[in-house]
Design a protein around this motif. Structure first.
Motif, short mmCIF file in Angstrom:
data_model
loop_
_atom_site.label_atom_id
_atom_site.label_comp_id
_atom_site.label_asym_id
_atom_site.label_seq_id
_atom_site.Cartn_x
_atom_site.Cartn_y
_atom_site.Cartn_z
N VAL A 78 0.86 -1.18 0.00
CA VAL A 78 0.00 0.00 0.00
C VAL A 78 0.90 1.24 0.00
CG1 VAL A 78 -1.77 1.29 1.26
CG2 VAL A 78 -1.81 -1.22 1.26
N ALA A 79 0.63 2.17 -0.88
CA ALA A 79 1.42 3.41 -0.94
C ALA A 79 0.78 4.48 -0.07
CB ALA A 79 1.51 3.90 -2.39
N LEU A 80 1.59 5.43 0.36
CA LEU A 80 1.04 6.57 1.09
C LEU A 80 -0.09 7.24 0.30
CD1 LEU A 80 4.14 8.40 2.65
CD2 LEU A 80 2.14 7.56 3.90
N ALA A 81 0.08 7.31 -1.00
CA ALA A 81 -0.92 7.97 -1.85
C ALA A 81 -2.23 7.19 -1.90
CB ALA A 81 -0.37 8.14 -3.26
N ASP A 82 -2.21 5.92 -1.47
CA ASP A 82 -3.43 5.11 -1.46
C ASP A 82 -4.32 5.40 -0.26
OD1 ASP A 82 -2.61 3.79 -3.79
OD2 ASP A 82 -1.60 2.20 -2.67
N ILE A 83 -3.77 6.05 0.77
CA ILE A 83 -4.56 6.35 1.97
C ILE A 83 -5.56 7.45 1.65
CG2 ILE A 83 -4.48 7.05 4.39
CD1 ILE A 83 -3.04 4.40 3.79
N THR A 84 -6.83 7.19 1.92
CA THR A 84 -7.87 8.17 1.61
C THR A 84 -8.38 8.92 2.84
OG1 THR A 84 -9.56 6.45 1.75
CG2 THR A 84 -8.61 6.90 -0.43
N ALA A 85 -8.07 8.43 4.03
CA ALA A 85 -8.46 9.10 5.27
C ALA A 85 -7.62 8.57 6.41
CB ALA A 85 -9.95 8.90 5.57
N LYS A 102 2.35 14.47 9.32
CA LYS A 102 3.04 15.30 8.32
C LYS A 102 2.90 14.72 6.91
CE LYS A 102 7.47 12.94 9.16
NZ LYS A 102 8.84 13.09 9.64
N HIS A 103 2.67 13.41 6.81
CA HIS A 103 2.52 12.78 5.50
C HIS A 103 1.16 13.08 4.86
CE1 HIS A 103 6.17 10.50 6.16
NE2 HIS A 103 5.69 9.99 7.28
N PHE A 104 0.22 13.57 5.65
CA PHE A 104 -1.15 13.66 5.16
C PHE A 104 -1.73 15.07 5.18
CE2 PHE A 104 -0.46 9.47 7.08
CZ PHE A 104 -0.64 8.69 5.94
N ALA A 105 -0.99 16.03 5.72
CA ALA A 105 -1.50 17.40 5.77
C ALA A 105 -1.78 17.92 4.37
CB ALA A 105 -0.49 18.30 6.48
N GLY A 106 -2.98 18.42 4.17
CA GLY A 106 -3.36 18.94 2.85
C GLY A 106 -3.74 17.88 1.86
N ARG A 107 -3.81 16.61 2.30
CA ARG A 107 -4.08 15.53 1.36
C ARG A 107 -5.39 14.80 1.62
NH1 ARG A 107 -1.10 11.27 1.75
NH2 ARG A 107 -2.08 10.57 -0.16
N VAL A 108 -5.63 14.41 2.89
CA VAL A 108 -6.81 13.59 3.20
C VAL A 108 -7.46 14.09 4.48
CG1 VAL A 108 -5.73 11.58 2.09
CG2 VAL A 108 -5.56 11.86 4.58
N PRO A 109 -8.73 13.75 4.70
CA PRO A 109 -9.38 14.11 5.97
C PRO A 109 -8.73 13.36 7.14
CG PRO A 109 -10.99 13.43 4.31
CD PRO A 109 -9.65 13.08 3.77
N VAL A 110 -8.71 14.03 8.29
CA VAL A 110 -8.15 13.44 9.51
C VAL A 110 -9.22 13.52 10.60
CG1 VAL A 110 -6.35 13.57 11.28
CG2 VAL A 110 -5.80 14.08 8.88
#
Length: 266
Positions: free
Chosen positions: A94-101, A116-124
């Motif tokens: 699974v890639a970091l880019a595959d994480i949706t939330a 830090k890997h997900f800021a601006g990318r997916v809901p938290v």
């Protein structure tokens, strides 16, 4: 629609007194506890529960002295120079880019450091009470193992809950305040039947659950009130026939990792 697959990740370890996990335990007895993460394949995509340490705060000597000043608590990253979360995901395809939330049980350094890997990318997803505490009364939260640099980022797309709520198909976050003011645990319903109650830090060790022993680290509650949360999780598990999984048990977590790998083997 229930969860299709669960993958357990080990994102590091922490060497600490058992009394940090079990109220009244010996301060001289030490345990090496795993730092957990969970990947859930839902109808909405891959949901990641907890993110491990912020590697910069461990690898930079000055930052390590600042954020981990006590010799009584020793965090440990997996071997290798890279990012433990990314390496753990790569190992299971699974890639970091595959994480949706992402959902956080709470904001402690061993759970929120990978944001830090997900800021601006997916809901938290987090409880409002947890974020309110983490962003207030500086430097009190830092003294209680919260590193504001991990989560004070305007790019993070917070989804704030106020109590129990379904955060993804088949995944319910339960407010289990005590370890922190807005700690949450998770109930996961599986496709085909069955599921798990993930206590997270509402119960670090198996004996917290089986013996209904208070946790050793809590905020704003009494030790007895942490047992109330454990009993609630046990009641939910019993009503559904789901096991209650402790958050940091050095025997239960590797066993669960193997169990899930066998159960969901491609």
């Amino acid at each position: 629609m229930p969860v299709r697959r669960i993958i357990a990740l080990t994102l590091g370890w922490e060497d600490l007194p058992k009394s940090a996990s079990v109220f009244g335990a010996s301060r001289t007895e030490r345990v090496r506890e795993p730092v957990p993460g969970l990947l859930l394949e839902t109808a909405d995509g891959w949901l990641l529960l907890d993110t491990g340490f912020n590697t910069a705060l461990l690898r930079d000597p000055a930052l390590r002295r600042r954020f981990y000043p006590s010799p009584n608590y020793q965090p440990e990253l997996p071997p290798g120079p890279g990012e433990p979360l990314e390496a753990a995901l790569d190992a299971v395809g699974v890639a970091l880019a595959d994480i949706t939330a992402v959902a956080l049980s709470h904001l402690h350094v061993d759970h929120a450091g990978g944001l830090k890997h997900f800021a601006g990318r997916v809901p938290v997803h987090v409880q409002r009470a947890e974020l309110d505490y983490g962003m207030s009364n500086h430097p009190e939260p830092e003294r209680y193992s919260m590193a504001r640099v991990d989560y004070d980022d305007p790019r993070i797309d917070w989804r704030l809950a106020e109590g129990d709520t379904e955060i993804a198909p088949g995944v319910t976050a339960l407010l289990t305040a005590g370890h922190t003011p807005g700690h949450q645990s998770f109930v996961v319903d599986l496709a085909g039947g069955g599921g798990y109650v993930f206590a997270c830090d509402a119960a670090d060790l198996t004996e917290n659950i089986t013996g209904e022993r208070a946790i050793g680290s809590f905020r704003g509650v009494t030790p007895e009130q942490t047992v109330t949360q454990i009993r609630r999780l046990k009641d939910i598990g019993a009503s559904r026939g789901y096991p209650v999984v402790p958050g940091h048990d050095p025997l239960a977590w590797p066993a669960l990792t193997t169990e899930l790998a066998d159960r969901f083997r491609p």
